[in-house]
Motif scaffolding. Sequence first.
Motif, PDB file in Angstrom:
ATOM      1  N   GLY A  85       8.462   5.862  -3.228  1.00 16.01           N
ATOM      2  CA  GLY A  85       8.173   5.010  -2.087  1.00 16.01           C
ATOM      3  C   GLY A  85       7.454   5.749  -0.976  1.00 16.01           C
ATOM      4  N   TRP A  86       7.802   7.000  -0.786  1.00 14.86           N
ATOM      5  CA  TRP A  86       7.132   7.843   0.217  1.00 14.86           C
ATOM      6  C   TRP A  86       5.659   8.000  -0.150  1.00 14.86           C
ATOM      7  CZ3 TRP A  86       9.446  13.326   1.630  1.00 14.86           C
ATOM      8  CH2 TRP A  86       8.665  13.923   2.623  1.00 14.86           C
ATOM      9  N   LEU A  87       5.384   8.309  -1.399  1.00 15.32           N
ATOM     10  CA  LEU A  87       3.994   8.462  -1.838  1.00 15.32           C
ATOM     11  C   LEU A  87       3.193   7.186  -1.612  1.00 15.32           C
ATOM     12  CD1 LEU A  87       1.636   9.809  -3.425  1.00 15.32           C
ATOM     13  CD2 LEU A  87       2.726   8.960  -5.511  1.00 15.32           C
ATOM     14  N   LEU A  88       3.789   6.046  -1.916  1.00 14.51           N
ATOM     15  CA  LEU A  88       3.065   4.781  -1.798  1.00 14.51           C
ATOM     16  C   LEU A  88       2.677   4.476  -0.359  1.00 14.51           C
ATOM     17  CD1 LEU A  88       5.142   2.561  -4.252  1.00 14.51           C
ATOM     18  CD2 LEU A  88       3.006   3.794  -4.693  1.00 14.51           C
ATOM     19  N   ARG A  89       3.348   5.070   0.586  1.00 17.84           N
ATOM     20  CA  ARG A  89       3.029   4.813   1.994  1.00 17.84           C
ATOM     21  C   ARG A  89       1.729   5.477   2.427  1.00 17.84           C
ATOM     22  NH1 ARG A  89       7.982   6.059   5.813  1.00 17.84           N
ATOM     23  NH2 ARG A  89       6.500   5.159   7.310  1.00 17.84           N
ATOM     24  N   PHE A  90       1.299   6.500   1.684  1.00 18.44           N
ATOM     25  CA  PHE A  90       0.052   7.155   2.110  1.00 18.44           C
ATOM     26  C   PHE A  90      -0.984   7.239   0.992  1.00 18.44           C
ATOM     27  CE2 PHE A  90       2.679  10.766   0.624  1.00 18.44           C
ATOM     28  CZ  PHE A  90       1.794  11.420  -0.224  1.00 18.44           C
ATOM     29  N   HIS A  91      -0.658   6.786  -0.193  1.00 13.27           N
ATOM     30  CA  HIS A  91      -1.563   6.975  -1.338  1.00 13.27           C
ATOM     31  C   HIS A  91      -2.934   6.356  -1.106  1.00 13.27           C
ATOM     32  CE1 HIS A  91      -3.315   5.542  -5.222  1.00 13.27           C
ATOM     33  NE2 HIS A  91      -3.179   6.826  -5.471  1.00 13.27           N
ATOM     34  N   GLU A  92      -3.959   7.173  -1.310  1.00 10.57           N
ATOM     35  CA  GLU A  92      -5.351   6.738  -1.313  1.00 10.57           C
ATOM     36  C   GLU A  92      -5.982   7.282  -2.586  1.00 10.57           C
ATOM     37  OE1 GLU A  92      -7.268   8.070   2.221  1.00 10.57           O
ATOM     38  OE2 GLU A  92      -5.899   7.020   3.568  1.00 10.57           O
ATOM     39  N   PRO A  93      -6.551   6.438  -3.433  1.00  8.05           N
ATOM     40  CA  PRO A  93      -7.065   6.905  -4.723  1.00  8.05           C
ATOM     41  C   PRO A  93      -8.039   8.085  -4.615  1.00  8.05           C
ATOM     42  CG  PRO A  93      -7.028   4.517  -4.668  1.00  8.05           C
ATOM     43  CD  PRO A  93      -6.677   4.978  -3.280  1.00  8.05           C
ATOM     44  N   GLN A  94      -8.850   8.106  -3.568  1.00  8.80           N
ATOM     45  CA  GLN A  94      -9.838   9.178  -3.446  1.00  8.80           C
ATOM     46  C   GLN A  94      -9.207  10.528  -3.132  1.00  8.80           C
ATOM     47  OE1 GLN A  94      -9.832   6.321  -1.838  1.00  8.80           O
ATOM     48  NE2 GLN A  94     -11.716   5.223  -2.304  1.00  8.80           N
ATOM     49  N   ARG A  95      -7.964  10.516  -2.648  1.00  9.29           N
ATOM     50  CA  ARG A  95      -7.370  11.768  -2.176  1.00  9.29           C
ATOM     51  C   ARG A  95      -6.089  12.164  -2.895  1.00  9.29           C
ATOM     52  NH1 ARG A  95      -7.156  11.922   4.286  1.00  9.29           N
ATOM     53  NH2 ARG A  95      -6.627  14.064   3.721  1.00  9.29           N
ATOM     54  N   ASP A  96      -5.381  11.208  -3.457  1.00  6.88           N
ATOM     55  CA  ASP A  96      -4.014  11.471  -3.888  1.00  6.88           C
ATOM     56  C   ASP A  96      -3.772  11.245  -5.379  1.00  6.88           C
ATOM     57  OD1 ASP A  96      -3.076  11.978  -1.137  1.00  6.88           O
ATOM     58  OD2 ASP A  96      -3.442   9.839  -0.848  1.00  6.88           O
ATOM     59  N   GLY A  97      -4.818  11.412  -6.180  1.00  5.26           N
ATOM     60  CA  GLY A  97      -4.668  11.227  -7.612  1.00  5.26           C
ATOM     61  C   GLY A  97      -3.686  12.202  -8.241  1.00  5.26           C
ATOM     62  N   ASP A  98      -3.727  13.453  -7.814  1.00 10.66           N
ATOM     63  CA  ASP A  98      -2.815  14.454  -8.379  1.00 10.66           C
ATOM     64  C   ASP A  98      -1.365  14.150  -8.019  1.00 10.66           C
ATOM     65  OD1 ASP A  98      -4.964  15.761  -9.468  1.00 10.66           O
ATOM     66  OD2 ASP A  98      -5.097  17.282  -7.898  1.00 10.66           O
ATOM     67  N   ALA A  99      -1.143  13.705  -6.787  1.00  9.62           N
ATOM     68  CA  ALA A  99       0.218  13.368  -6.371  1.00  9.62           C
ATOM     69  C   ALA A  99       0.743  12.181  -7.176  1.00  9.62           C
ATOM     70  CB  ALA A  99       0.243  13.049  -4.878  1.00  9.62           C
ATOM     71  N   LEU A 100      -0.094  11.185  -7.389  1.00 11.58           N
ATOM     72  CA  LEU A 100       0.333  10.027  -8.167  1.00 11.58           C
ATOM     73  C   LEU A 100       0.627  10.429  -9.613  1.00 11.58           C
ATOM     74  CD1 LEU A 100       0.789   6.968  -8.251  1.00 11.58           C
ATOM     75  CD2 LEU A 100      -1.641   6.699  -8.798  1.00 11.58           C
ATOM     76  N   ALA A 101      -0.200  11.295 -10.175  1.00 11.43           N
ATOM     77  CA  ALA A 101       0.038  11.760 -11.548  1.00 11.43           C
ATOM     78  C   ALA A 101       1.365  12.508 -11.642  1.00 11.43           C
ATOM     79  CB  ALA A 101      -1.122  12.644 -11.998  1.00 11.43           C
ATOM     80  N   ALA A 102       1.701  13.289 -10.618  1.00 10.30           N
ATOM     81  CA  ALA A 102       2.963  14.028 -10.630  1.00 10.30           C
ATOM     82  C   ALA A 102       4.156  13.085 -10.643  1.00 10.30           C
ATOM     83  CB  ALA A 102       3.029  14.961  -9.419  1.00 10.30           C
ATOM     84  N   VAL A 103       4.089  12.017  -9.832  1.00 12.13           N
ATOM     85  CA  VAL A 103       5.174  11.036  -9.815  1.00 12.13           C
ATOM     86  C   VAL A 103       5.251  10.306 -11.155  1.00 12.13           C
ATOM     87  CG1 VAL A 103       5.780   8.779  -8.859  1.00 12.13           C
ATOM     88  CG2 VAL A 103       5.351  10.688  -7.333  1.00 12.13           C
ATOM     89  N   CYS A 104       4.111  10.012 -11.754  1.00 12.20           N
ATOM     90  CA  CYS A 104       4.115   9.345 -13.057  1.00 12.20           C
ATOM     91  C   CYS A 104       4.756  10.239 -14.119  1.00 12.20           C
ATOM     92  CB  CYS A 104       2.687   8.979 -13.465  1.00 12.20           C
ATOM     93  SG  CYS A 104       1.977   7.616 -12.501  1.00 12.20           S
ATOM     94  N   ARG A 105       4.503  11.529 -14.059  1.00 12.42           N
ATOM     95  CA  ARG A 105       5.127  12.445 -15.020  1.00 12.42           C
ATOM     96  C   ARG A 105       6.642  12.466 -14.848  1.00 12.42           C
ATOM     97  NH1 ARG A 105       0.206  15.473 -14.388  1.00 12.42           N
ATOM     98  NH2 ARG A 105       1.009  16.481 -12.517  1.00 12.42           N
TER      99      ARG A 105
END
Length: 216
Positions: A85-105
């Motif tokens: 939920g914390w990630l979703l508050r700031f996620h921007e595809p152009q900047r946060d792809g690695d962070a999103l991939a980490a949460v998916c893992r």
Amino acid sequence: MDGAGIPRPKLSAVERARAAREGRARAAFAAAGAAAAAWRGAAASVLQAAARRLAGRAQQRAELRAAWCCPEEALPAGQLLVLTGWLLRFHEPQRDGDALAAVCRLTLASLFAGAPRDRAFGTAALDRRLTRRWVEVLHGLLLSCAAQLSLPAPPQPAATLGPLLRLLLALADPDTWPLVKTLAADQKSAATARALRLMGATTYTAAAPAVVRGVG
């Protein structure tokens, strides 16, 4: 008479009517001008307030991004919910792809890596205090994955896209979730399994149009 004592000529009825119309027109024009000025002032105030809000949100996203950190080891279900939920508050595809991939893992690990019950994906949904939040975060995670996959060229690295695609595939069928299987195998918890399956399937269906666009 005027101010010099000279008698004023009498106006005809037509002239008086014309003078009255002209007076009303001047008054209406002045009122319209005042209203337009007031509207411009109000519009400027709204735009300035919106700009301040946008700037504040951008600053907030930057602060959230700077403070966010994703561990490599599996997390308890409640902590993973908070982290996502914390990630979703700031996620921007152009900047946060690695962070999103980490949460998916991490989420994949909680699905299929033999995680204990307290770390299994879906456990948080079984807590009535967290059920609604779990649905909201799952929906947001699906939409963020879709947005990440929708980025135009240049192509994103496989290390980023791989976890997203695997998670989208795994979440599409709640019947394959180990927690659902475990709950369904026990007659006492079969109803809970059905509820979890329904929440997962309904949430995925709600995000499906965006997911299809992103994958396609």
